[in-house]
Design an enzyme around this catalytic site. Structure first.
Site, PDB file in Angstrom:
ATOM      1  N   HIS A  90      -2.856   0.497   1.218  1.00 30.48           N
ATOM      2  CA  HIS A  90      -3.398   0.791  -0.109  1.00 30.48           C
ATOM      3  C   HIS A  90      -4.835   1.293   0.023  1.00 30.48           C
ATOM      4  CE1 HIS A  90      -0.478  -2.183  -2.286  1.00 30.48           C
ATOM      5  NE2 HIS A  90       0.054  -0.985  -2.085  1.00 30.48           N
ATOM      6  N   HIS A 141      11.661  -0.839  -1.889  1.00 26.99           N
ATOM      7  CA  HIS A 141      10.350  -1.353  -2.287  1.00 26.99           C
ATOM      8  C   HIS A 141      10.392  -2.841  -2.594  1.00 26.99           C
ATOM      9  CE1 HIS A 141       7.189   1.566  -2.137  1.00 26.99           C
ATOM     10  NE2 HIS A 141       6.483   0.920  -3.028  1.00 26.99           N
ATOM     11  N   ARG A 146       9.404  -4.410   0.537  1.00 23.42           N
ATOM     12  CA  ARG A 146       7.954  -4.188   0.734  1.00 23.42           C
ATOM     13  C   ARG A 146       7.157  -5.153  -0.141  1.00 23.42           C
ATOM     14  NH1 ARG A 146       3.740  -0.402   2.049  1.00 23.42           N
ATOM     15  NH2 ARG A 146       2.459   0.213   0.265  1.00 23.42           N
ATOM     16  N   ARG A 195       6.747   1.814   3.555  1.00 21.23           N
ATOM     17  CA  ARG A 195       7.290   2.567   2.426  1.00 21.23           C
ATOM     18  C   ARG A 195       8.600   3.212   2.859  1.00 21.23           C
ATOM     19  NH1 ARG A 195       1.664   4.013   2.408  1.00 21.23           N
ATOM     20  NH2 ARG A 195       0.589   3.325   0.503  1.00 21.23           N
ATOM     21  N   LYS A 255       0.477   7.603   2.649  1.00 18.38           N
ATOM     22  CA  LYS A 255      -0.082   8.455   1.600  1.00 18.38           C
ATOM     23  C   LYS A 255      -1.468   8.943   2.003  1.00 18.38           C
ATOM     24  CE  LYS A 255       2.389   6.487  -2.359  1.00 18.38           C
ATOM     25  NZ  LYS A 255       2.239   5.792  -3.655  1.00 18.38           N
ATOM     26  N   TYR A 273      -0.432  -8.497  -6.407  1.00 19.89           N
ATOM     27  CA  TYR A 273       0.320  -9.556  -5.737  1.00 19.89           C
ATOM     28  C   TYR A 273      -0.325 -10.924  -5.895  1.00 19.89           C
ATOM     29  CZ  TYR A 273       2.827  -5.676  -3.680  1.00 19.89           C
ATOM     30  OH  TYR A 273       3.570  -4.540  -3.511  1.00 19.89           O
TER      31      TYR A 273
END
Length: 295
Positions: free
Chosen positions: A264, A238, A241, A145, A169, A273
């Site tokens: 994630h 991004h 990414r 990220r 995160k 994806y």
């Protein structure tokens, strides 16, 4: 309805202190409710049922109103009924269990492998160009990220093992591979970095003033190189990414592994994806499935 609606708007102004713009948004949404009441020939909002609200949402959806607008409409109606219940004008909220249709999930944009190569083949040996190439190689190599890359410190890089340790995160730490191209670019940048900052500053990427590079600067530099390298598509952190994730999944088919690499928490976030390359999946199917082959 109009009198009660005006009383509610006054309440939003005097007791909740909402801005005129916000109050106008509430008024427009409640105007839709008033029109529905006229259509149903109902004069008292307390007589509206859950079925009535569902019908309103369905009708507006058919007319093209988007999911976010419908969510806002329902939020306004619920606030209106909460106020009425507080004032003793209604004993229930008919919109309490009504939900707006889910918005269609937008597929992330990506660069194909050839475009990534074109972006990264920078023929410029200036220190800033070497830094920028290292940034982009690392984005594509490890799927980081923007915040993770901007905050990266040298101690998080293990060149011997080819790994990068990042905290993403939810303060979750993960280890991701460091590709050989990215490692070479980082080692080359480390030689140049001494001209900008000493190693008492632990950040990998610094500005030409020796301060930690900002996310905004990274975005601007990527935009610069996209133009310089003749990339027709808008390029941003991004995007690399997303490209990393798409290319990894296309080659491996391992959704769980890509989930771990991206950090994630929920695999449903990664599943987006799987919808990116239907043609590739069709080719795999045609080649592999015994009942797909043409006679």
């Amino acid at each position: 309805m109009k009198t009660r609606q005006n009383q509610f708007i006054d309440y939003l102004k005097l007791e909740r202190g909402l801005s005129e713009r916000t109050r106008d948004a509430y008024r427009r949404d409640l105007d839709q409710l008033a029109l529905e009441m006229e259509r149903l020939e109902i004069s008292d909002p307390a007589r509206l049922t859950e079925h009535s609200i569902r019908g309103l949402v369905a009708r507006l959806h058919r007319q093209g109103l988007g999911s976010k607008s419908l969510q806002r409409l329902l939020s306004a109606i619920r606030s209106f009924y909460r106020w009425q219940m507080k004032e003793g004008l209604a004993d229930r909220d008919p919109a309490a269990s009504v939900r707006a249709p889910k918005a269609a999930r937008k597929l992330p944009l990506t660069l194909d492998a050839d475009m990534v190569t074109r972006l990264l083949e920078i023929e410029d040996d200036s220190p800033i160009a070497i830094r920028d190439k290292a940034i982009m190689e690392l984005f594509y190599s490890s799927g980081l990220r923007l915040s993770e890359l901007a905050q990266l410190q040298w101690q998080q890089l293990d060149f011997a093992s080819g790994l990068v340790t990042v905290t993403g995160k939810g303060n979750k730490t993960r280890m991701v591979p460091l590709g050989s191209y990215a490692a070479d670019a980082l080692l080359e940048w480390r030689k140049q970095r001494a001209a900008f900052a000493g190693f008492e500053n632990p950040h990998v990427f610094v500005s030409n003033r020796g301060t930690p590079i900002s996310p905004r600067t990274i975005q601007a530099r990527m935009k610069h190189w996209a133009r310089h390298q003749g990339i027709p598509q808008k390029v941003y952190p991004h995007l690399l990414r997303h490209s990393f994730a798409s290319h990894m999944l296309e080659s491996s088919g391992d959704l769980r592994a890509v989930q771990e690499l991206l950090g994630h928490a929920d695999i449903s976030t990664t599943q987006v994806y799987t919808h990116l390359d239907f043609q590739h999946l069709a080719r795999v199917y045609d080649k592999a499935h015994p009942r797909a082959r043409k006679k």
